[in-house]
Design a protein around this motif. Structure first.
Motif, short mmCIF file in Angstrom:
data_model
loop_
_atom_site.label_atom_id
_atom_site.label_comp_id
_atom_site.label_asym_id
_atom_site.label_seq_id
_atom_site.Cartn_x
_atom_site.Cartn_y
_atom_site.Cartn_z
N PRO A 25 21.12 47.00 13.45
CA PRO A 25 20.78 48.19 13.68
C PRO A 25 20.19 49.03 12.69
N TYR A 26 19.00 49.83 12.56
CA TYR A 26 18.63 50.77 11.47
C TYR A 26 18.72 50.24 10.20
N ARG A 27 18.76 49.10 9.75
CA ARG A 27 18.93 48.80 8.35
C ARG A 27 17.73 49.20 7.71
N LYS A 28 17.94 49.93 6.51
CA LYS A 28 16.84 50.61 5.98
C LYS A 28 15.76 49.78 5.44
N GLY A 29 15.99 48.50 4.90
CA GLY A 29 14.96 47.78 4.44
C GLY A 29 13.82 47.29 5.60
N LYS A 33 28.71 43.11 20.00
CA LYS A 33 27.47 42.61 20.81
C LYS A 33 26.80 43.54 21.41
N ASP A 34 27.25 44.65 22.12
CA ASP A 34 26.62 45.66 22.76
C ASP A 34 25.63 46.57 21.95
N GLU A 35 26.25 46.74 20.78
CA GLU A 35 25.22 47.47 19.76
C GLU A 35 24.08 46.81 19.21
N VAL A 36 24.25 45.45 19.24
CA VAL A 36 23.22 44.74 18.77
C VAL A 36 22.22 44.63 19.88
N VAL A 37 22.70 44.08 20.99
CA VAL A 37 21.79 44.04 22.27
C VAL A 37 20.99 45.20 22.64
N ASN A 38 21.90 46.61 22.46
CA ASN A 38 21.14 47.87 22.87
C ASN A 38 20.21 48.13 21.97
N PHE A 39 20.34 47.90 20.60
CA PHE A 39 19.30 48.20 19.73
C PHE A 39 18.13 47.01 19.71
N ALA A 40 18.51 45.92 20.00
CA ALA A 40 17.33 44.92 20.03
C ALA A 40 16.25 45.13 21.34
N ASP A 81 16.44 48.44 23.31
CA ASP A 81 15.90 49.57 23.50
C ASP A 81 15.16 49.80 22.34
N TYR A 82 15.16 49.51 21.28
CA TYR A 82 14.49 49.97 19.95
C TYR A 82 13.34 49.02 19.54
N LEU A 83 13.76 47.64 19.60
CA LEU A 83 12.86 46.61 19.16
C LEU A 83 12.08 46.16 20.43
N GLY A 84 12.49 46.16 21.51
CA GLY A 84 12.02 45.73 22.74
C GLY A 84 11.89 44.14 22.91
N ALA A 85 13.15 43.54 22.36
CA ALA A 85 13.42 42.29 22.69
C ALA A 85 13.60 41.62 24.00
N ASP A 86 12.92 40.44 24.22
CA ASP A 86 13.08 39.85 25.59
C ASP A 86 13.91 38.82 25.30
N LEU A 87 14.14 38.08 24.04
CA LEU A 87 14.99 36.73 23.78
C LEU A 87 15.53 36.95 22.85
N LEU A 88 16.99 36.70 22.87
CA LEU A 88 17.81 36.73 21.57
C LEU A 88 18.62 35.22 21.47
N PHE A 89 18.30 34.92 20.12
CA PHE A 89 18.46 33.64 19.77
C PHE A 89 20.05 33.81 18.65
N TRP A 90 21.24 33.53 19.23
CA TRP A 90 22.49 33.71 18.81
C TRP A 90 23.09 32.67 17.98
N CYS A 135 16.57 58.60 14.08
CA CYS A 135 17.84 59.15 13.57
C CYS A 135 18.87 59.30 14.32
N LEU A 136 18.69 58.68 15.66
CA LEU A 136 19.80 58.54 16.68
C LEU A 136 20.89 57.97 16.22
N SER A 137 22.02 58.32 16.60
CA SER A 137 23.27 57.69 16.19
C SER A 137 23.28 56.36 17.18
N LEU A 138 23.87 55.42 16.49
CA LEU A 138 24.00 54.01 17.06
C LEU A 138 24.96 54.23 18.21
#
Length: 319
Positions: A246-250, A291-298, A300-309, A13-16
């Protein structure tokens, strides 16, 4: 969009705005077959490592066992000339009513029971229009043909393409009126079998299965999600998904918590930011996610190594 309540797993529940920035994942573009010349300038950027290209089944197999990989050959030559990496997605499901993009023999030969089924907006009502189509992977005859395609691709491209990924697990069919033998368990087992075959065939390139939702399941109540992640971790198979919101409920009731739980336990995590993802807004700022919000969540939380933009991402339009 709402954040998870304090009653859920600690820390979710951390704030983005409080998510700490960590080492950035590697950026790729996301494209369709034939798009690379149009995307030349973006692909040539030093902060872009390569491109993920989606190839539909029909475009790769003209007739039964008659493969045409010229589109991949062309894209591979293009990326190699730019010293970039190529990731290929082998698409067996489509999201337009007219997109029946599988070989004609699958739809014509009765052994394949039509080969594909419609994806619908309101399954079970019998009147919902088709929103797209998905190959009957739970039909062994259809699955054998898809796996034959994967093996043929590996024979030609293993070690040449940087990676291969299988499309998302989410499908939405009219189960009440289905006559193809579909069941959620059969579908799950078929997807796992495809992962296994792909991993066995591609010994050098990365292998990634996209996972987001499972039919019949919510919050791992059939243990499809947990079983898939365990299988992937035990068999050197990477995982990923078509959305980073980031943190989308579904997603927080489906794949996202498992990515978090399996950080560091998978050989690779590859996440996409596609066009629809850009429409979501941060509930704190009421503006599209940066971009920073997406990258940080991907990361720090998801552990992403690669991002396909998607090339439509605003930061890619900046000089």
């Amino acid at each position: 969009m709402r954040f998870l309540s304090a009653s859920l797993a600690a820390g979710l529940c951390l704030s983005l705005s409080a998510i700490a920035a960590v080492a950035a994942p590697v950026n790729f573009l996301f494209a369709s077959s034939g798009d690379l010349p149009r995307l030349h300038d973006l692909l040539a950027r030093p902060d872009i490592a390569g491109v993920q290209v989606v190839y539909n089944w029909k475009g790769l197999e003209q007739g039964k066992g008659q493969y045409d990989f010229s589109a991949i050959e062309t894209d591979l030559a293009y990326t190699e000339k730019l010293n970039k990496k190529l990731f290929i997605q082998i698409q067996d499901r489509f999201f337009e009513p007219t997109a029946k993009n599988v070989p004609a023999y699958l739809m014509d030969d009765p052994v394949y029971k039509g080969g594909i089924v419609p994806q619908v907006d309101n399954p079970g009502q019998g009147k919902a229009p088709a929103m797209g189509w998905v190959a009957q992977q739970w039909n062994p005859a259809v699955q054998r043909r898809y796996q034959a395609l994967l093996k043929a691709l590996a024979a030609r491209f293993d070690g040449k393409v940087y990676g291969v990924n299988l499309p998302e697990t989410a499908i939405d069919i009219d189960q009440k009126h289905d006559k193809t033998g579909f069941s959620c368990e059969r579908y799950f087992n078929a997807e796992v079998q495809n992962m296994s075959v792909t991993r066995s065939a591609f010994k050098k390139s990365l292998v990634v299965q996209y996972v987001n939702f499972w039919p019949c399941e919510w919050d791992n109540d059939h243990r499809y999600m947990s079983r898939l992640f365990t299988f992937a971790a035990n068999n050197r198979i990477g995982l990923g998904g078509p959305d980073v919101v980031p943190y989308r409920k579904g997603q927080m009731k489906n794949a996202y918590p498992f990515f978090h739980r399996y950080k560091g336990k998978l050989p690779v995590v590859a996440m996409a930011i596609q066009e629809p993802t850009l429409t979501y807004t941060n509930p704190e700022t009421h503006k599209p996610f940066t971009k920073d919000e997406v990258v940080n969540f991907a990361t720090d939380y998801l552990g992403a190594d690669l991002l396909f933009w998607t090339p439509e991402a605003p930061w890619l339009k900046q000089p």
